[in-house]
Design an enzyme around this catalytic site. Structure first.
Site, PDB file in Angstrom:
ATOM      1  N   GLY A   1       0.836  -1.202   0.000  1.00  0.00           N
ATOM      2  CA  GLY A   1       0.000   0.000   0.000  1.00  0.00           C
ATOM      3  C   GLY A   1       0.872   1.253   0.000  1.00  0.00           C
ATOM      4  O   GLY A   1       1.624   1.458  -0.933  1.00  0.00           O
TER       5      GLY A   1
ATOM      6  N   SER B   1       6.823  -4.234  -1.141  1.00  0.00           N
ATOM      7  CA  SER B   1       6.369  -2.916  -1.555  1.00  0.00           C
ATOM      8  C   SER B   1       6.332  -2.008  -0.319  1.00  0.00           C
ATOM      9  O   SER B   1       7.352  -1.863   0.363  1.00  0.00           O
ATOM     10  CB  SER B   1       5.016  -3.039  -2.264  1.00  0.00           C
ATOM     11  OG  SER B   1       4.673  -1.860  -2.925  1.00  0.00           O
ATOM     12  N   TRP B   2       5.191  -1.399   0.007  1.00  0.00           N
ATOM     13  CA  TRP B   2       5.118  -0.628   1.246  1.00  0.00           C
ATOM     14  C   TRP B   2       5.452  -1.513   2.453  1.00  0.00           C
ATOM     15  O   TRP B   2       6.029  -1.040   3.435  1.00  0.00           O
ATOM     16  CB  TRP B   2       3.733  -0.009   1.417  1.00  0.00           C
ATOM     17  CG  TRP B   2       3.469   0.406   2.838  1.00  0.00           C
ATOM     18  CD1 TRP B   2       2.672  -0.228   3.749  1.00  0.00           C
ATOM     19  CD2 TRP B   2       4.050   1.524   3.517  1.00  0.00           C
ATOM     20  NE1 TRP B   2       2.721   0.429   4.962  1.00  0.00           N
ATOM     21  CE2 TRP B   2       3.553   1.505   4.842  1.00  0.00           C
ATOM     22  CE3 TRP B   2       4.937   2.534   3.141  1.00  0.00           C
ATOM     23  CZ2 TRP B   2       3.911   2.467   5.790  1.00  0.00           C
ATOM     24  CZ3 TRP B   2       5.300   3.493   4.086  1.00  0.00           C
ATOM     25  CH2 TRP B   2       4.791   3.459   5.386  1.00  0.00           C
TER      26      TRP B   2
ATOM     27  N   ASP C   1      10.046  -4.299 -12.419  1.00  0.00           N
ATOM     28  CA  ASP C   1       9.095  -3.700 -11.490  1.00  0.00           C
ATOM     29  C   ASP C   1       8.969  -2.218 -11.825  1.00  0.00           C
ATOM     30  O   ASP C   1       9.920  -1.448 -11.696  1.00  0.00           O
ATOM     31  CB  ASP C   1       9.603  -3.892 -10.055  1.00  0.00           C
ATOM     32  CG  ASP C   1       8.596  -3.471  -8.993  1.00  0.00           C
ATOM     33  OD1 ASP C   1       7.726  -2.635  -9.281  1.00  0.00           O
ATOM     34  OD2 ASP C   1       8.700  -3.990  -7.865  1.00  0.00           O
TER      35      ASP C   1
ATOM     36  N   HIS D   1       6.104  -6.078 -10.593  1.00  0.00           N
ATOM     37  CA  HIS D   1       5.960  -5.724  -9.177  1.00  0.00           C
ATOM     38  C   HIS D   1       5.178  -6.744  -8.363  1.00  0.00           C
ATOM     39  O   HIS D   1       5.454  -6.934  -7.179  1.00  0.00           O
ATOM     40  CB  HIS D   1       5.250  -4.368  -9.068  1.00  0.00           C
ATOM     41  CG  HIS D   1       5.071  -3.892  -7.662  1.00  0.00           C
ATOM     42  ND1 HIS D   1       6.133  -3.526  -6.857  1.00  0.00           N
ATOM     43  CD2 HIS D   1       3.950  -3.726  -6.892  1.00  0.00           C
ATOM     44  CE1 HIS D   1       5.679  -3.150  -5.666  1.00  0.00           C
ATOM     45  NE2 HIS D   1       4.370  -3.268  -5.659  1.00  0.00           N
TER      46      HIS D   1
END
Length: 325
Positions: free
Chosen positions: A48, A116-117, A274, A302
């Site tokens: 996120g 990711s986040w 990505d 990604h």
């Protein structure tokens, strides 16, 4: 006999614990536990900001080895209240991980797994509470530096590869709101009127989802139909990005901060193509943290669900099950 991973990863029974943990006067965090009750503990940090967890996130972890904890971060998924940005910063989330660890009577996480986040949050947590972490498995590195945000959210980066998707993202806004499109989206996403906030959330999420895989994947947009995800994901990203995730520029890559986590066994799995979190950031992390292992997946973008990435993550988690931490 030990269970062998399938091409799609490990299969788990339903959660044996589902609960909420109150962390302040506003927020209750939703968490689930899967796998072996006395197994090696792993906490899965979703992406996120603003994503959420589901049983599908357990596929990387052998249920005969791991006790898997899935956490919906503040304002996300089934955590309550959904899409609430009050008392919602990186450092609140870092504190929540410690609160949950202590609540579950876990002396030390065997593994923190984040993509990711989730990789951002894992790095911030490891640099704040290194003694709480036995190992790190990270994917799609994101450190919220200005040029990383500009790559996906301003013209001249990902828009050069996906001009049609970028046009859809920008043209959602009336012409008079395009001069500062991030601020315009933010205002719409923060509206209490769902007739304003929800269409903006669809447009925001569609941009990111449509550039997340190397090959087109129609299922990437399925989450747009999930009410626990739709507004929370877009609103939280705009909220965090607008504030630089409450991190100083380059904070997570500074040598003095990496020094705090240098002894933690760490593997980074990075899609070569990505577009959301380009490989240069993973390289920058490895450059300042050469004790880490960096594994490029040459046929992946990604998404954690791309075959090469999924296979490599399963292999790393199998390997890390034998670590003494």
């Amino acid at each position: 006999m030990a269970q062998a991973p399938q091409p799609t990863g490990y299969q788990h029974e339903d959660a044996w614990d589902v609960n909420w943990l109150r962390v302040d006067d506003i927020h209750e965090l939703y968490y689930q536990q899967f796998g072996k009750k006395d197994g090696k503990t792993v906490i899965y940090l979703h992406g996120g900001p603003g994503g959420n967890c589901s049983k599908a996130n357990t596929i990387f972890f052998n249920p005969q080895e791991y006790r898997v904890i899935l956490l919906d971060q503040r304002g996300c998924g089934n955590s309550r209240p959904n899409a609430n940005t009050t008392n919602n910063t990186t450092w609140h989330l870092v504190a929540d991980l410690e609160t949950l660890r202590k609540h579950l009577h876990i002396p030390k996480w065997h593994m923190v797994f984040g993509g990711s986040w989730g990789s951002t949050l894992a790095l911030a947590y490891a640099q704040t509470h290194p003694a709480s972490i036995g190992s790190l498995v990270l994917r799609g590195i994101f450190t919220v530096r200005a040029h990383e945000l500009a790559w996906t959210m301003q013209p001249g980066g990902a828009s050069m590869l996906f001009p049609d998707r970028w046009a859809d993202f920008i043209h959602f806004l009336p012409m008079e709101e395009r001069a500062d499109h991030i601020e315009s989206y933010y205002k719409r996403l923060m509206s209490d009127d769902t007739r304003i906030s929800h269409p903006a959330a669809v447009a925001w999420n569609t941009w990111e989802s449509s550039i997340s895989t190397l090959y087109p994947d129609a299922s990437a947009l399925d989450k747009l139909h999930d009410p626990a995800y739709l507004l929370a994901h877009a609103r939280m990203e705009a909220h965090y990005f607008r504030h630089g995730a409450w991190l100083e520029e380059g904070q997570l890559l500074r040598t003095r901060n990496i020094d705090r986590m240098r002894s933690i066994p760490t593997t980074v799995v990075q899609g070569r193509y990505d577009v959301v979190c380009p490989a240069a950031t993973a390289w920058d992390l490895h450059d300042v943290f050469p004790e880490s292992r960096l594994c490029f997946v040459d046929d992946a973008g990604h998404s954690v669900n791309e075959p090469g990435t999924k296979t490599m993550l399963v292999e790393v988690c199998d390997e890390y099950a034998s670590l003494a931490v």
